[in-house]
Write an enzyme that holds these catalytic residues in place. Structure first.
Site, short mmCIF file in Angstrom:
data_model
loop_
_atom_site.label_atom_id
_atom_site.label_comp_id
_atom_site.label_asym_id
_atom_site.label_seq_id
_atom_site.Cartn_x
_atom_site.Cartn_y
_atom_site.Cartn_z
N ILE A 60 -3.03 -37.33 31.44
CA ILE A 60 -3.55 -38.55 32.08
C ILE A 60 -2.42 -39.50 32.51
CG2 ILE A 60 -5.84 -38.52 30.99
CD1 ILE A 60 -4.77 -40.77 29.08
N THR A 125 -11.83 -48.04 19.37
CA THR A 125 -11.98 -47.85 17.92
C THR A 125 -12.10 -49.18 17.20
OG1 THR A 125 -10.73 -47.15 15.97
CG2 THR A 125 -9.43 -47.70 17.89
N ASP A 126 -12.75 -49.14 16.04
CA ASP A 126 -12.84 -50.36 15.23
C ASP A 126 -11.48 -50.76 14.64
OD1 ASP A 126 -12.59 -48.36 13.30
OD2 ASP A 126 -14.34 -48.96 12.14
N GLU A 127 -10.50 -49.84 14.72
CA GLU A 127 -9.18 -50.17 14.15
C GLU A 127 -8.49 -51.31 14.88
OE1 GLU A 127 -6.62 -47.07 12.82
OE2 GLU A 127 -8.29 -45.85 12.12
N TYR A 150 -0.83 -46.60 16.10
CA TYR A 150 -2.04 -46.10 16.76
C TYR A 150 -2.96 -47.25 17.18
CZ TYR A 150 -6.86 -44.43 17.12
OH TYR A 150 -8.15 -44.22 17.54
N SER A 153 -1.72 -49.37 19.99
CA SER A 153 -1.78 -48.73 21.31
C SER A 153 -3.21 -48.75 21.86
CB SER A 153 -1.25 -47.29 21.25
OG SER A 153 -2.13 -46.45 20.53
N LYS A 154 -4.19 -48.59 20.97
CA LYS A 154 -5.59 -48.63 21.42
C LYS A 154 -5.96 -50.06 21.83
CE LYS A 154 -8.31 -45.71 21.39
NZ LYS A 154 -8.66 -44.69 22.42
N ARG A 273 -0.39 -44.66 2.42
CA ARG A 273 -0.04 -44.76 3.84
C ARG A 273 0.58 -46.14 4.07
NH1 ARG A 273 -5.06 -44.14 7.94
NH2 ARG A 273 -4.54 -41.94 7.90
P1 NAD Z 1 -8.60 -35.78 19.14
O1 NAD Z 1 -7.19 -36.03 18.72
O2 NAD Z 1 -9.42 -34.80 18.40
O3 NAD Z 1 -8.62 -35.35 20.68
C1 NAD Z 1 -7.84 -35.97 21.65
C2 NAD Z 1 -7.87 -35.12 22.91
O4 NAD Z 1 -7.10 -35.80 23.93
C3 NAD Z 1 -7.25 -33.74 22.74
O5 NAD Z 1 -8.07 -32.77 23.35
C4 NAD Z 1 -5.92 -33.86 23.45
O6 NAD Z 1 -5.46 -32.63 24.01
C5 NAD Z 1 -6.24 -34.86 24.55
N1 NAD Z 1 -5.06 -35.57 25.02
C6 NAD Z 1 -4.10 -36.17 24.27
N2 NAD Z 1 -3.14 -36.69 25.07
C7 NAD Z 1 -3.53 -36.45 26.35
C8 NAD Z 1 -2.97 -36.75 27.61
N3 NAD Z 1 -1.81 -37.41 27.72
N4 NAD Z 1 -3.62 -36.36 28.72
C9 NAD Z 1 -4.79 -35.67 28.63
N5 NAD Z 1 -5.36 -35.34 27.45
C10 NAD Z 1 -4.74 -35.73 26.32
O7 NAD Z 1 -9.28 -37.23 19.13
P2 NAD Z 1 -10.80 -37.63 18.78
O8 NAD Z 1 -10.91 -37.87 17.33
O9 NAD Z 1 -11.72 -36.72 19.48
O10 NAD Z 1 -10.85 -39.08 19.48
C11 NAD Z 1 -11.24 -39.21 20.84
C12 NAD Z 1 -11.21 -40.69 21.22
O11 NAD Z 1 -12.07 -41.43 20.37
C13 NAD Z 1 -9.83 -41.33 21.08
O12 NAD Z 1 -9.64 -42.20 22.16
C14 NAD Z 1 -9.91 -42.10 19.77
O13 NAD Z 1 -9.05 -43.21 19.79
C15 NAD Z 1 -11.36 -42.51 19.77
N6 NAD Z 1 -11.99 -42.71 18.44
C16 NAD Z 1 -11.89 -41.75 17.48
C17 NAD Z 1 -12.56 -41.93 16.26
C18 NAD Z 1 -12.51 -40.88 15.18
O14 NAD Z 1 -13.02 -41.13 14.08
N7 NAD Z 1 -11.98 -39.70 15.41
C19 NAD Z 1 -13.29 -43.12 16.05
C20 NAD Z 1 -13.33 -44.08 17.05
C21 NAD Z 1 -12.69 -43.86 18.24
O1 DAU Z 2 -11.94 -46.11 12.40
C1 DAU Z 2 -11.82 -45.26 13.49
C2 DAU Z 2 -10.58 -44.42 13.35
O2 DAU Z 2 -10.84 -43.49 12.31
C3 DAU Z 2 -10.19 -43.69 14.64
O3 DAU Z 2 -9.84 -44.65 15.60
C4 DAU Z 2 -9.02 -42.74 14.39
O4 DAU Z 2 -8.77 -41.99 15.58
C5 DAU Z 2 -9.39 -41.79 13.27
O5 DAU Z 2 -8.29 -40.95 12.98
C6 DAU Z 2 -9.80 -42.57 12.02
O6 DAU Z 2 -8.66 -43.26 11.43
P1 DAU Z 2 -8.45 -43.31 9.84
O7 DAU Z 2 -7.03 -43.56 9.58
O8 DAU Z 2 -9.46 -44.20 9.21
O9 DAU Z 2 -8.88 -41.78 9.49
P2 DAU Z 2 -8.22 -40.67 8.53
O10 DAU Z 2 -9.18 -39.54 8.49
O11 DAU Z 2 -6.81 -40.39 8.89
O12 DAU Z 2 -8.21 -41.40 7.11
C7 DAU Z 2 -9.42 -41.89 6.53
C8 DAU Z 2 -9.05 -42.54 5.21
O13 DAU Z 2 -8.61 -41.53 4.29
C9 DAU Z 2 -7.90 -43.53 5.30
O14 DAU Z 2 -8.12 -44.61 4.40
C10 DAU Z 2 -6.68 -42.74 4.83
C11 DAU Z 2 -7.27 -41.76 3.83
N1 DAU Z 2 -6.60 -40.45 3.72
C12 DAU Z 2 -6.44 -39.71 4.84
C13 DAU Z 2 -5.81 -38.49 4.80
C14 DAU Z 2 -5.62 -37.68 6.05
C15 DAU Z 2 -6.17 -39.98 2.49
O15 DAU Z 2 -6.34 -40.65 1.45
N2 DAU Z 2 -5.55 -38.75 2.44
C16 DAU Z 2 -5.34 -38.01 3.53
O16 DAU Z 2 -4.74 -36.90 3.41
#
Ligand code: NAD
Ligand code: DAU
Length: 336
Positions: A60, A125-127, A150, A153-154, A273
């Site tokens: 992108i 994201t709520d972050e 992270y 940047s969001k 972390r």
């Molecule tokens: P993910 O890491 O599983 O997937 C990200 C995808 O984006 C991958 O397929 C990757 O190849 C693609 N990508 C990365 N860089 C790119 C680039 N430069 N150009 C094109 N494609 C690229 O992430 P996810 O957990 O599916 O999250 C998707 C979206 O939702 C993100 O924007 C994240 O911030 C947001 N989000 C995630 C969560 C969560 O709990 N996972 C919660 C709230 C919001």
């Molecule tokens: O809140 C939305 C966000 O949730 C998204 O925007 C992010 O993309 C997504 O990765 C997620 O972020 P978190 O940091 O909350 O998710 P994660 O699964 O990495 O961690 C969840 C919680 O668990 C956090 O408090 C850290 C803890 N953790 C995580 C890992 C990977 C551990 O204690 N041990 C671990 O090994």
């Protein structure tokens, strides 16, 4: 209706495309994905070969490519899932987070402006709201306060999306969702990592005291909300998405152990972390009252589905953890 979906080979994006195309044939999805470590075309098996779906491998941040796609495919709608999404990786190295999440969003916004698109949905994201104490909820008016590379940047991307709405009148909407879980989640995130480590007899690394709280939502509920905001959300608005299911990390891990019939001696408390946000919790009143959304999956049932999915799809995650993942795992957990 030609929709550019970015990041559609990742966890949430692939669940979104599979869901939308199983229910609708009035949309054509162009899926632009760079296929980073997190992107996986296996996730999209259900839509392979559909005549209203096309995958494009690309970045992108690539202006020329993005311009070409908008022109060639008459793109009028954008849903931007693409991102570097893992907080721990952003702590190990932030540059790619700003490149993809900020510059990438800028490239998409500029193209959207040039081609007069009709809707731009930024998946956020709520972050971006920082961390809560033991009470209170994030609303759409909670001030932006970011604590990790992270989340910063969001947040930068969100502010840019809002600026493009205010300055150029671009019809944008932003969704801010809490922590997702469900099938196809990359095993760097808490829930799949703990499921897989339990199945492999590896220690379960809990950061800090394990009392950090996350507000969990099943990925399909998130995606239904994205679909609704995409269709009915008012331009310029932000919509929080959450299922009001707060859990301490230690509770999640014990639940997984319990479901898999394993004992708690697999748990290991490890170094925290850096900058670890204590608690997230979402107030989703706005999307519920304004657009009529509500979560439909019950937590225990959806966690069962998720665990069963990982049990039934060992090939999927074994291919992942046998590759580059091992290097990441060593760097992230080796010295903890
Ligand atoms: P993910 O890491 O599983 O997937 C990200 C995808 O984006 C991958 O397929 C990757 O190849 C693609 N990508 C990365 N860089 C790119 C680039 N430069 N150009 C094109 N494609 C690229 O992430 P996810 O957990 O599916 O999250 C998707 C979206 O939702 C993100 O924007 C994240 O911030 C947001 N989000 C995630 C969560 C969560 O709990 N996972 C919660 C709230 C919001
Ligand atoms: O809140 C939305 C966000 O949730 C998204 O925007 C992010 O993309 C997504 O990765 C997620 O972020 P978190 O940091 O909350 O998710 P994660 O699964 O990495 O961690 C969840 C919680 O668990 C956090 O408090 C850290 C803890 N953790 C995580 C890992 C990977 C551990 O204690 N041990 C671990 O090994």
């Amino acid at each position: 209706m030609n929709i550019l979906v970015t990041g559609g080979a990742g966890f949430i994006g692939s669940n979104f495309i599979n869901h939308i195309l199983s229910e609708r044939d009035d949309v054509f999805i162009f899926n632009l994905d760079k296929l980073t470590y997190a992107g996986n075309l296996e996730n999209l098996k259900p839509v392979e070969g559909k005549k209203n779906y096309q995958f494009i491998r690309g970045d992108i941040t690539n202006n020329e490519l993005v311009d070409y796609i908008f022109k060639k495919y008459s793109i009028k709608y954008v849903i931007n899932f693409a991102a570097e999404s893992h907080v721990d990786r952003s702590i190990l190295g932030s540059e790619i987070f700003y490149r993809t999440n900020v510059i990438g969003t800028n490239v998409l916004l500029e193209a959207s402006r040039r081609y007069n698109i009709e809707k731009f949905l930024q998946v956020s994201t709520d972050e971006v709201y920082g961390s809560l104490g033991s009470t209170g909820l994030f609303t759409e008016t909670t001030p932006i306060t970011t604590n990790s590379p992270y989340s910063s940047s969001k947040a930068a991307a969100d502010l840019m999306v809002q600026a493009f709405h205010h300055t150029y009148g671009l019809p944008t909407v932003i969704t801010r969702c809490s922590n997702n879980y469900g099938p196809l989640q990359f095993p760097e995130k808490l829930i799949p990592l703990m499921i897989i480590n339990t199945l492999n007899g590896k220690r379960l690394p809990i950061y800090g005291d394990g009392l950090n709280v996350r507000d969990w939502i099943y990925v399909i509920d998130h995606n239904k909300a994205v679909e609704l905001v995409f269709e009915k959300g008012r331009a310029g608005e932000v919509y929080n998405i959450g299922a009001s299911r707060e859990m301490k990390n230690i509770e999640i891990v014990k639940l997984i152990l319990n479901k898999l019939g394993k004992t708690e001696d697999m748990i290991e408390y490890v170094k925290d972390r850096p900058g670890h946000d204590r608690r997230y919790a979402i107030d989703s009143t706005k999307i519920q009252t304004e657009l009529g959304w509500k979560p439909t999956f019950e937590f225990e049932q959806a966690m069962d589905n998720t665990i069963e999915w990982y049990l039934a799809n060992k090939d999927w995650w074994q291919r992942i953890i046998s590759g580059e993942y091992q290097n990441y795992y060593e760097v992230q957990y080796g010295n903890r």
